[in-house]
Design a protein around this motif. Structure first.
Motif, PDB file in Angstrom:
ATOM      1  N   ALA A  37    -127.313  20.263 -49.029  1.00  0.00           N
ATOM      2  CA  ALA A  37    -127.027  21.689 -49.199  1.00  0.00           C
ATOM      3  C   ALA A  37    -127.447  22.453 -47.949  1.00  0.00           C
ATOM      4  O   ALA A  37    -127.988  23.546 -48.013  1.00  0.00           O
ATOM      5  CB  ALA A  37    -127.767  22.221 -50.420  1.00  0.00           C
TER       6      ALA A  37
ATOM      7  N   ASP B  73    -127.408  30.446 -46.381  1.00  0.00           N
ATOM      8  CA  ASP B  73    -127.237  31.446 -47.443  1.00  0.00           C
ATOM      9  C   ASP B  73    -127.919  31.013 -48.737  1.00  0.00           C
ATOM     10  O   ASP B  73    -128.541  29.957 -48.822  1.00  0.00           O
ATOM     11  CB  ASP B  73    -125.758  31.797 -47.653  1.00  0.00           C
TER      12      ASP B  73
ATOM     13  N   HIS C 111    -126.883  29.799 -51.436  1.00  0.00           N
ATOM     14  CA  HIS C 111    -126.388  28.583 -52.094  1.00  0.00           C
ATOM     15  C   HIS C 111    -126.752  27.314 -51.315  1.00  0.00           C
ATOM     16  O   HIS C 111    -126.242  26.242 -51.612  1.00  0.00           O
ATOM     17  CB  HIS C 111    -124.880  28.665 -52.285  1.00  0.00           C
ATOM     18  N   HIS C 112    -127.588  27.471 -50.307  1.00  0.00           N
ATOM     19  CA  HIS C 112    -127.962  26.355 -49.454  1.00  0.00           C
ATOM     20  C   HIS C 112    -129.478  26.299 -49.260  1.00  0.00           C
ATOM     21  O   HIS C 112    -130.189  27.201 -49.677  1.00  0.00           O
ATOM     22  CB  HIS C 112    -127.256  26.474 -48.094  1.00  0.00           C
TER      23      HIS C 112
ATOM     24  N   GLU D 154    -123.350  20.489 -44.973  1.00  0.00           N
ATOM     25  CA  GLU D 154    -123.134  21.844 -45.475  1.00  0.00           C
ATOM     26  C   GLU D 154    -122.183  21.824 -46.670  1.00  0.00           C
ATOM     27  O   GLU D 154    -121.051  22.314 -46.586  1.00  0.00           O
ATOM     28  CB  GLU D 154    -122.618  22.743 -44.357  1.00  0.00           C
TER      29      GLU D 154
ATOM     30  N   ILE E 237    -121.079  22.744 -50.646  1.00  0.00           N
ATOM     31  CA  ILE E 237    -121.192  23.786 -51.665  1.00  0.00           C
ATOM     32  C   ILE E 237    -121.061  23.103 -53.019  1.00  0.00           C
ATOM     33  O   ILE E 237    -120.218  22.225 -53.199  1.00  0.00           O
ATOM     34  CB  ILE E 237    -120.076  24.834 -51.493  1.00  0.00           C
ATOM     35  N   ASP E 238    -121.902  23.483 -53.976  1.00  0.00           N
ATOM     36  CA  ASP E 238    -121.824  22.894 -55.319  1.00  0.00           C
ATOM     37  C   ASP E 238    -120.730  23.611 -56.110  1.00  0.00           C
ATOM     38  O   ASP E 238    -120.989  24.435 -56.984  1.00  0.00           O
ATOM     39  CB  ASP E 238    -123.173  23.004 -56.039  1.00  0.00           C
ATOM     40  N   HIS E 239    -119.503  23.276 -55.746  1.00  0.00           N
ATOM     41  CA  HIS E 239    -118.341  23.883 -56.394  1.00  0.00           C
ATOM     42  C   HIS E 239    -117.302  22.800 -56.620  1.00  0.00           C
ATOM     43  O   HIS E 239    -117.125  21.917 -55.774  1.00  0.00           O
ATOM     44  CB  HIS E 239    -117.763  25.006 -55.517  1.00  0.00           C
TER      45      HIS E 239
ATOM     46  N   PHE F  57    -115.008  21.924 -53.749  1.00  0.00           N
ATOM     47  CA  PHE F  57    -115.518  21.441 -52.468  1.00  0.00           C
ATOM     48  C   PHE F  57    -115.277  19.945 -52.341  1.00  0.00           C
ATOM     49  O   PHE F  57    -115.598  19.172 -53.249  1.00  0.00           O
ATOM     50  CB  PHE F  57    -117.013  21.742 -52.298  1.00  0.00           C
TER      51      PHE F  57
ATOM     52  N   CYS G 106    -130.808  18.707 -52.626  1.00  0.00           N
ATOM     53  CA  CYS G 106    -130.009  19.920 -52.561  1.00  0.00           C
ATOM     54  C   CYS G 106    -130.896  21.023 -53.126  1.00  0.00           C
ATOM     55  O   CYS G 106    -132.111  20.988 -52.915  1.00  0.00           O
ATOM     56  CB  CYS G 106    -128.662  19.766 -53.267  1.00  0.00           C
TER      57      CYS G 106
ATOM     58  N   ARG H 127    -125.068  17.926 -55.868  1.00  0.00           N
ATOM     59  CA  ARG H 127    -124.707  17.443 -54.525  1.00  0.00           C
ATOM     60  C   ARG H 127    -125.493  16.195 -54.142  1.00  0.00           C
ATOM     61  O   ARG H 127    -124.913  15.184 -53.730  1.00  0.00           O
ATOM     62  CB  ARG H 127    -124.936  18.548 -53.487  1.00  0.00           C
TER      63      ARG H 127
END
Length: 195
Positions: free
Chosen positions: A71, A75, A77-78, A97, A99-101, A104, A131, A137
Motif C-alpha cells: 500500500a 495519501d 489509502h496508503h 502503490e 489501491i484496495d479496490h 485495481f 498494507c 492487498r
C-alpha cells in the motif's frame, strides 16, 4: 512452523464462492478482521498491518530483513514508508502503490512480489508483507507467492494464509488470483503433456 504442503486439488476451475467459503468458514460464515498486528503465515513470511510496519523496535525484535509495502503511497489509502525509514535496521524495502479496490489490477505485481519474497527467504531472511490492515492487498500478494513459488493452488494457498490470519482479499483480487490459478494449472498440464 507455518509451512504446509499443497493438497491434491481436482482440475476444476476455482470459484469466488469457494474462496469466500475459505475466508468465512472458520468464523461461522462471517468475515473477520485480525486482532493482531501481524501473523506468520508461512515460514519467515509475515502478513501485517500499518502499525507493525512503523514499529522499528518490534521489527528488529522479530528479525525482519525485508519489507514489502503493498500500500505504498502518501495519501490516506496508503502507508507512507520507504527505504530511508529502515536504513538503521538494514531492511530491504519494496513498495507497490496498490489501491484496495476491486478495479485495481494487482496481477502485474504478483511475479515481482513473489520474486522479492523468494529472494529474501533464500538468503535466510524474514519478510513482512503489509498494507493498512493486513487483510486484502498484502494477503493477496502472500497467496500469489505461495502459488507461484510453492506450487500451491489458490485454494490451498488461501487456506494456509487464512489458517494463520483473518484475511479477506477484495473480490477483484480474488478474481485475479483465480486467473493466476488457471494459468498455472494450464502451465502444469502443458508441462505434463510434453514430458
Amino acid at each position: 512452523m507455518a509451512s504446509g504442503a499443497p493438497e491434491n486439488e481436482d482440475d476444476t476451475q476455482c470459484t469466488l464462492e469457494e474462496l469466500d467459503d475459505i475466508i468465512t468458514q472458520p468464523a461461522g460464515g462471517m468475515t473477520m478482521l485480525p486482532n493482531t498486528a501481524y501473523d506468520e503465515v508461512y515460514d519467515n513470511l509475515l502478513v501485517g498491518d500499518e502499525s507493525i510496519a512503523r514499529d522499528l523496535v518490534q521489527l528488529r525484535r522479530l528479525g525482519v530483513t525485508h519489507i514489502l509495502n503493498a500500500a505504498h503511497g502518501v495519501d490516506i489509502h496508503h502507508v507512507n514508508t520507504n527505504e530511508d525509514m529502515y536504513t538503521k535496521l538494514k531492511v530491504t524495502f519494496k513498495g507497490i502503490e496498490a489501491i484496495d479496490h476491486m478495479s485495481f489490477n494487482l496481477y502485474p505485481f504478483f511475479q515481482e512480489s513473489a520474486d522479492f519474497i523468494q529472494k529474501a527467504l533464500d538468503s535466510g531472511g524474514k519478510v513482512l508483507v503489509h498494507c493498512i490492515q493486513g487483510v486484502s492487498r498484502s494477503a493477496t500478494l502472500a497467496v500469489a507467492f505461495l502459488m507461484l513459488k510453492c506450487h500451491m493452488t489458490v485454494k490451498d494457498a488461501l487456506r494456509l494464509v487464512r489458517s494463520h490470519r483473518e484475511v479477506c482479499p477484495n473480490t477483484g483480487f480474488q478474481q485475479q488470483l483465480i486467473k493466476l490459478d488457471s494459468e498455472l494449472r494450464l502451465q502444469r498440464n502443458n508441462k505434463i503433456q510434453t514430458e
